[in-house]
Scaffold this active site. Sequence first.
Site, PDB file in Angstrom:
ATOM      1  N   LYS A  64     -22.840   2.080  10.400  1.00  0.00           N
ATOM      2  CA  LYS A  64     -23.535   0.852  10.785  1.00  0.00           C
ATOM      3  C   LYS A  64     -23.569  -0.034   9.551  1.00  0.00           C
ATOM      4  CE  LYS A  64     -26.796   2.852  14.141  1.00  0.00           C
ATOM      5  NZ  LYS A  64     -28.174   3.393  14.268  1.00  0.00           N
ATOM      6  N   LYS A 109     -30.478   9.915  24.142  1.00  0.00           N
ATOM      7  CA  LYS A 109     -31.498  10.079  23.118  1.00  0.00           C
ATOM      8  C   LYS A 109     -32.283  11.344  23.442  1.00  0.00           C
ATOM      9  CE  LYS A 109     -30.972   6.294  20.660  1.00  0.00           C
ATOM     10  NZ  LYS A 109     -30.758   6.320  19.185  1.00  0.00           N
ATOM     11  N   SER A 168     -25.692   3.857  24.741  1.00  0.00           N
ATOM     12  CA  SER A 168     -26.802   4.687  24.299  1.00  0.00           C
ATOM     13  C   SER A 168     -27.893   4.622  25.369  1.00  0.00           C
ATOM     14  CB  SER A 168     -27.305   4.148  22.958  1.00  0.00           C
ATOM     15  OG  SER A 168     -28.420   4.870  22.502  1.00  0.00           O
TER      16      SER A 168
HETATM   17  C1  NPQ Z   1     -29.321   4.643  16.730  1.00  0.00           C
HETATM   18  N1  NPQ Z   1     -29.246   2.594  18.150  1.00  0.00           N
HETATM   19  O1  NPQ Z   1     -28.131   4.877  16.849  1.00  0.00           O
HETATM   20  C2  NPQ Z   1     -29.912   3.290  17.103  1.00  0.00           C
HETATM   21  C3  NPQ Z   1     -31.348   3.303  17.077  1.00  0.00           C
HETATM   22  C4  NPQ Z   1     -32.131   2.116  17.508  1.00  0.00           C
HETATM   23  C5  NPQ Z   1     -28.043   1.961  20.114  1.00  0.00           C
HETATM   24  O2  NPQ Z   1     -29.080   4.021  19.875  1.00  0.00           O
HETATM   25  C6  NPQ Z   1     -34.551  -2.234  18.163  1.00  0.00           C
HETATM   26  C7  NPQ Z   1     -33.702  -2.413  17.079  1.00  0.00           C
HETATM   27  C8  NPQ Z   1     -34.562  -1.042  18.802  1.00  0.00           C
HETATM   28  C9  NPQ Z   1     -32.886  -1.382  16.640  1.00  0.00           C
HETATM   29  C10 NPQ Z   1     -33.757   1.246  19.030  1.00  0.00           C
HETATM   30  C11 NPQ Z   1     -28.852   2.970  19.378  1.00  0.00           C
HETATM   31  C12 NPQ Z   1     -33.737   0.012  18.383  1.00  0.00           C
HETATM   32  C13 NPQ Z   1     -32.903  -0.159  17.292  1.00  0.00           C
HETATM   33  C14 NPQ Z   1     -32.943   2.261  18.578  1.00  0.00           C
HETATM   34  C15 NPQ Z   1     -32.092   0.902  16.877  1.00  0.00           C
HETATM   35  O3  NPQ Z   1     -30.014   5.479  16.210  1.00  0.00           O
HETATM   36 MG    MG Z   2     -28.518   6.971  15.751  1.00  0.00          MG
END
Ligand code: NPQ
Ligand code: MG
Length: 370
Positions: A264, A164, A136
Amino acid sequence: MTRSHIEAVEIRRARIELVSPFRTSFGTQTHRDLLYVRVIGDAEEGWGECVAMSEPHYSSEWVDGCEEVIRRFLLPMLAPDSTAESFIASARSVRGNAMTKATLEAALLDHQLRAAGVSLGTYLGASQSRVVSGVSVGIQPSIDALLCVVRGYLDDGYVRIKLKIEPGHDIEPVRAVRREFGDHLMLQVDANAAYSVDDAAHLARLDEFDLLLIEQPLPEEDVVGHVELSRAMRTPVCLDESITSFEVARGALDIGACSIINIKPGRVGGYLEAQRIHDLCVDRGVPVWCGGMLETGIGRAANLALAALPGFTLPGDTSASARYFHRDVTTPFELRDGRLDVPTGPGIGVRPIMAILDEMTISTDLVPLR
Ligand code: NPQ
Ligand code: MG
């Protein structure tokens, strides 16, 4: 089957810096505030990691709140012979608080499976020994910086890139990455709920880039809005934040809100619920993939066990430890040919390296069972 009787639970708070700031549509993270639960039995112990953030930006839970709910409402449910299954049954009386329940459930699973000598992967029904790894990519200050970061991850061996996006930072970054790295790159985007259904025509402009999927374009509560959006664009819609339980997943699929689900365990209330959603999706022919919440080795190990189930046919956000941390709390997970090995030892198959974890620890509290 060997048993271990629970005597106490340790609540541990820690902090770990990220290798670089991670920017999403909801903010920029520079570190992770950690909450670990350690179930201590007479024969074995088990570890669980909470995925909630310091502040309620991704979802309504936040880590200090999780600790409070664990202390006040969940720990009192435990008895010496509690299992993940018995705990989850009792915890139905507490509404919401999925990430909180998932933390204690994970520690109980690790504890009981270690006692039984069974790996979490085997217990959940894993069919793969290695899991294909995606990464990501946070929002970058410029297109050049983005291309540079993506090139670095591709050089590392990641087989799928997730960008993102947010309003004002969507079409052009995707166009630039597609142009630079070609049509064969597995590419997808994640909006973290930053758009509204009025943006449907704009988001449909992403269709020309042949993305694998668009993840959570609309707010968590707007499951129905995703039906309209799914009809307005060719890119498959995948839900993340909205899928908070098996029932929501079933409803979303029934009404056509999404054609792919990001599973998740934290967000849905645990590994058992995640397994039920996986089974539902296999039944419906809906592809799933395992998301990530910047877990350290404890949560990452458990996610790999889940991601090894047969329905996980798309690459997940289960990246190597080094994607997020200079030093993980376990033996670091490393990419080999774009994949991570699924742990095979009992329980989650890894333990924290106490010398490292202790250095990151802010507080520990040992709570005896009443
Ligand atoms: C998502 N994760 O899929 C999340 C969002 C996310 C890997 O993109 C600290 C703890 C910061 C949890 C930033 C990825 C974070 C977090 C993004 C989760 O939407
Ligand atoms: Mg997400």
